[in-house]
Design a protein around this motif. Structure first.
Motif, mmCIF file in Angstrom:
data_model
loop_
_atom_site.group_PDB
_atom_site.id
_atom_site.type_symbol
_atom_site.label_atom_id
_atom_site.label_comp_id
_atom_site.label_asym_id
_atom_site.label_seq_id
_atom_site.Cartn_x
_atom_site.Cartn_y
_atom_site.Cartn_z
ATOM 1 N N GLU A 138 -4.172 18.065 -4.300
ATOM 2 C CA GLU A 138 -3.272 18.439 -3.357
ATOM 3 C C GLU A 138 -2.045 19.226 -4.163
ATOM 4 O O GLU A 138 -1.793 20.212 -3.515
ATOM 5 N N ILE A 170 -8.098 -1.716 2.041
ATOM 6 C CA ILE A 170 -7.306 -1.139 3.133
ATOM 7 C C ILE A 170 -7.551 0.128 3.445
ATOM 8 O O ILE A 170 -7.424 0.910 4.336
ATOM 9 N N THR A 171 -7.496 1.018 2.203
ATOM 10 C CA THR A 171 -7.632 2.544 2.678
ATOM 11 C C THR A 171 -8.692 3.334 2.679
ATOM 12 O O THR A 171 -8.893 4.319 2.594
ATOM 13 N N PHE A 172 -10.016 2.354 2.401
ATOM 14 C CA PHE A 172 -11.197 3.160 2.337
ATOM 15 C C PHE A 172 -11.681 4.030 1.146
ATOM 16 O O PHE A 172 -12.448 4.828 0.932
ATOM 17 N N THR A 173 -10.613 3.737 -0.049
ATOM 18 C CA THR A 173 -10.723 4.754 -1.060
ATOM 19 C C THR A 173 -10.169 3.986 -2.111
ATOM 20 O O THR A 173 -9.384 3.187 -2.102
ATOM 21 N N ILE A 222 0.915 -1.309 -0.091
ATOM 22 C CA ILE A 222 0.025 -0.003 -0.154
ATOM 23 C C ILE A 222 0.769 1.044 0.020
ATOM 24 O O ILE A 222 0.642 2.159 -0.669
ATOM 25 N N LYS A 233 0.970 4.199 -2.910
ATOM 26 C CA LYS A 233 0.936 5.660 -2.693
ATOM 27 C C LYS A 233 1.955 6.513 -3.037
ATOM 28 O O LYS A 233 2.022 7.668 -3.582
ATOM 29 N N PHE A 255 -7.621 8.566 -4.969
ATOM 30 C CA PHE A 255 -6.551 8.904 -4.489
ATOM 31 C C PHE A 255 -5.690 9.566 -5.374
ATOM 32 O O PHE A 255 -4.962 10.746 -4.883
ATOM 33 N N VAL A 311 -13.929 18.624 -5.190
ATOM 34 C CA VAL A 311 -13.266 17.867 -4.129
ATOM 35 C C VAL A 311 -13.302 18.617 -2.963
ATOM 36 O O VAL A 311 -13.469 18.151 -1.800
ATOM 37 N N ILE A 312 -12.821 20.024 -2.919
ATOM 38 C CA ILE A 312 -12.698 20.595 -1.596
ATOM 39 C C ILE A 312 -13.829 21.670 -1.269
ATOM 40 O O ILE A 312 -13.987 22.349 -0.257
ATOM 41 N N LEU A 352 -7.314 13.181 -5.381
ATOM 42 C CA LEU A 352 -7.108 13.711 -4.220
ATOM 43 C C LEU A 352 -5.567 14.479 -4.296
ATOM 44 O O LEU A 352 -5.347 15.530 -3.935
ATOM 45 N N GLN A 353 -4.536 13.349 -4.628
ATOM 46 C CA GLN A 353 -3.371 13.930 -4.862
ATOM 47 C C GLN A 353 -3.302 14.894 -5.778
ATOM 48 O O GLN A 353 -2.254 15.844 -5.750
#
Lengths: 187, 148
Positions: free
Chosen positions: A130, A115-118, A70, A74, A123, A165-166, A126-127
Motif C-alpha cells: 500500500e 480475528i482478521t482472517f490474515t 487488534i 494494526k 498484513f 500481491v496485486i 499488504l501495508q
C-alpha cells in the motif's frame, strides 16, 4: 420560579442515539438497552464522529478488549510502514511489535490471525505494498528508491512481490493511475 | 464491525456461472450475502432504485446482452451514491488491454474466470479478504487495484 421536571432516562438515551445515528445517515436497528446494530459497514471516521458526539452526553461506545488490541496491532504496523526513515527488516517486525505492544509475539500473532482472517506477516506485506502504491502515485521516487525505503532486498524482489500481491507490475500500476487522473481531468 | 457480513452482488448472464459463483461463496470463511442479477439493465435498475441495499463489492461480467459490463462500469462511476462500491470485473477474456482499460475506467479488481471450482473459490476468497481490509483498515481505495 421552580419548574418540576420528570425525565425518562430511557427515552432520552434512545432519542439521543437515534438522532446521532440518523445525522450520520446510518442504517441501524436499536436492539434493546445498550445495543445498536449498524446494518452497513461504517468508516472509522464516522465511528469516531459518533463516539465523540455521544460522549458529551455520557454515552460511551464499548469495544471488546480484543478488538482494541487488534486495532493497536494494526496501528503499530501502519505507523511502522509509514515511518519516514527506512523500515525495520522483516525478520525484526515481531520484536518491534512485541516491544511496542508489550505482549508476547505468539499471543498477538494468534489473536490477529483468528480475528482478521490474515496473518500479521501478510498484513505487513499488504501495508508495505500500500505504501509502495502511494509512493508510486504521489512521489517522484524511482522504483529503486522505493525498494530501498521499504527495505526490500532488491528491485526485482520488490517488483515481484508487488506483482504477486496485486497482479500488476509497479510500472503498469503507475501508468494506470496516471491515465485515470488524465481521464478525470478531461471530464 | 468485524463480524458483519459482506454484501456481494454479481451481474452475469450465464446461469451456470451464477450458480458456481454462489456455491463458491457458501464455503469461504468471511460471512457473505450474495445476490445475482441476469444482465446490465437489471443491474443498473437495482443500483439506481432508492432503498435497495448497496453491495460492498460488485462482480461484473464484461460480455452481457442488452448492456455490457463496460457500459455499466462507466455509468456506475458517474453515480456518486455508488462511490464506495468496489468493482470487480469477472470475465472470460483477459487481454492486457481489457485489463488496463477497465482499471483506467475505475474498476478495482480484474478476475479471469477460472475453469475449475477450487480455483474459483480461492480467487473469490482472496478478493473478499482484501476488499474486507479496505473496508476495515482505512486503506486508500484509489489505489485498490488487483488483477488475478
Amino acid at each position: 420560579m421552580i419548574l418540576k421536571i420528570q425525565i425518562d432516562i430511557n427515552i432520552v438515551g434512545k432519542k439521543l442515539l437515534e438522532e446521532h445515528l440518523e445525522k450520520l445517515q446510518l442504517d441501524f436497528t436499536l436492539k434493546g438497552i445498550g445495543e445498536v446494530e449498524i446494518n452497513q459497514s461504517i468508516s472509522s471516521a464516522k465511528l469516531k464522529e459518533l463516539t465523540l458526539g455521544l460522549r458529551k452526553y455520557g454515552i460511551e461506545i464499548l469495544e471488546s478488549e480484543k478488538d482494541i488490541l487488534i486495532q493497536k496491532i494494526k496501528d503499530a504496523i501502519i505507523e511502522m510502514v509509514y515511518m519516514e526513515d527506512k523500515l525495520p527488516i522483516t525478520s525484526s517486525v515481531s520484536s518491534y511489535l512485541s516491544d511496542k505492544l508489550k505482549y508476547r509475539y505468539g499471543y498477538i500473532s494468534d489473536l490477529f490471525s483468528n480475528i482478521t482472517f490474515t496473518s500479521i506477516e501478510n498484513f505487513v506485506k499488504l501495508q508495505k505494498i500500500e505504501r509502495a502504491k502511494q509512493l508510486l502515485s504521489n512521489s517522484e521516487l524511482s522504483c529503486s528508491e522505493i525498494a530501498w525505503k521499504l527495505n526490500y532486498s532488491s528491485i526485482p524482489h520488490f517488483s515481484s512481490q508487488f506483482k504477486n500481491v496485486i497482479g500488476l507490475t509497479p510500472t503498469t500500476f503507475q501508468r494506470i493511475i496516471k491515465k485515470r487522473r488524465e481521464a478525470r481531468n478531461d471530464e | 464491525m468485524q463480524n458483519d457480513s459482506i454484501f456481494v452482488l454479481l451481474a452475469d448472464d450465464d446461469e451456470d456461472d451464477r450458480l458456481f459463483f454462489k456455491e463458491a461463496f457458501s464455503n469461504i470463511k468471511i460471512k457473505t450475502i450474495v445476490k445475482t442479477v441476469d444482465d446490465g439493465v437489471e443491474l443498473m435498475n437495482y443500483l439506481t432504485q432508492t432503498g435497495n441495499k448497496l453491495p460492498n463489492i460488485l462482480f461484473l461480467d464484461l460480455n452481457m446482452p442488452r448492456k455490457s459490463g463496460m457500459e455499466c462500469l462507466k455509468e456506475i462511476k458517474k453515480l456518486e451514491h455508488l462511490n464506495d462500491v468496489a468493482i470487480a470485473i469477472y470475465s472470460t477474456s483477459a487481454s492486457e488491454q481489457d485489463i488496463e482499460d477497465t482499471f483506467v475506467k475505475g474498476a478495482n479488481v480484474y478476475i479471469k474466470k477460472p475453469h475449475d471450482f477450487a480455483t474459483l473459490r480461492n480467487l473469490l476468497e482472496e478478493v473478499i479478504t482484501i476488499n474486507w481490509h479496505y473496508q476495515t483498515s482505512g486503506l486508500n481505495r484509489d489505489g485498490f487495484l488487483l488483477s488475478l
